[in-house]
Design an enzyme around this catalytic site. Sequence first.
Site, short mmCIF file in Angstrom:
data_model
loop_
_atom_site.label_atom_id
_atom_site.label_comp_id
_atom_site.label_asym_id
_atom_site.label_seq_id
_atom_site.Cartn_x
_atom_site.Cartn_y
_atom_site.Cartn_z
CB CYS A 253 66.53 34.06 23.59
SG CYS A 253 67.27 32.69 24.74
CG HIS A 338 64.04 30.50 20.77
ND1 HIS A 338 64.96 30.90 20.11
CD2 HIS A 338 64.59 30.30 22.15
CE1 HIS A 338 66.00 30.93 20.87
NE2 HIS A 338 65.76 30.48 21.97
CD GLU A 340 63.41 30.85 16.98
OE1 GLU A 340 64.26 30.25 17.66
OE2 GLU A 340 62.93 32.00 17.38
#
Length: 368
Positions: A253, A338, A340
């Site tokens: 990001c 992202h 995750e």
Amino acid sequence: MSREKKGLGVGYLTLESGEVFTGTLYGAPITGFGEVVFHTGMTGYQEVMTDPSFAGQIVTFTYPLIGNYGVNERDYEAAQPALTGMIVSELCMEPSHYESTKTLAQAAEDFGFPILAGIDTRTITKRVRQNGPVFGVMSDRPLEVEEVVAMRYKHAKKSLVANVSSQQIERYPGIGEHVVLVDLGMKQSIVDSLLAIGCRVTVVPFDTTFAQIKALQPDGLMFSNGPGDPEHLLAYCSEWRKAVEQYPTLGICLGHQVLALMYGGKTEKLAYGHRGSNHPVKELATGKVYLTSQNHGYVVKEEQLDKRYLVVSYRNVNDGSVEGLRHLSLPVFSVQFHPEAHPGPSDTSHIFQQFLQSMRVVGAKNYA
């Protein structure tokens, strides 16, 4: 009826265009300025609440019912929310979930930020989409346009990273490769993802020097997500580049954006950003399309990339914007989304494995 259920009274969102939206105020009765953005996820309000990337923003949820599964002790992304406030259509006051410990309204009161409920969130979302970046103020009274504009100028060109980055080194034990994570406003789930693959993690403040990073003897380097304009961090890029050229590196990001800046790239603000859990991106090497979790208002300008160093690896399917970069000669890569994915689909969790493999390959070469 409890004070929580009936709220704190009437609250207002005043946009710099002069429009005023009236609703019921929950949480903390404070005046807060911020960029008005919208989030399209059906779930994940607790992660949004505590994601440091939302620092200085008023988050409008497009899903009509927010708070229906309460707030638990497991899904916090940071110890303290950094967002200015939340705008919702309907705020659930009687959540149902076995892990819930409090309502979203109670969490907002505990943390000290406002929620404005009973708002026409569709109209706000359309305003942001049509007009580009929109700024506003949440308060217990409607404001004059001049007051909103004055607040915007007061907050202009202020870097938000220093407010959310770790103030000291934090260490997480592990038996595998050692990752130094430069905290630009990281989500805790990034650390959790590294720990899950066995890494030892050392989180360092955003202004940590190359010499300090080198002294930690990392196997790899990671730059986290974070809030604000990436070009406010240009002063740190030459120091970061020294470290990047010594260790396998992954940027996520904001970390992806500053990697581009390290190599002379430029960034620009999107009209209304990508914030949600279902954004499709295409991996250019394979042609595969992944659904991703995203939260960003800036993008890397492809035409400004120095092709001697960086090439585009992922592209947004909807608008064609840059979603990933790869260094041509170093084990360095980055993604705008992202991996995750907390909340969101886990389609791209393999990126952490790719990062782990890059550390192991370099480690094997050094050992040899």
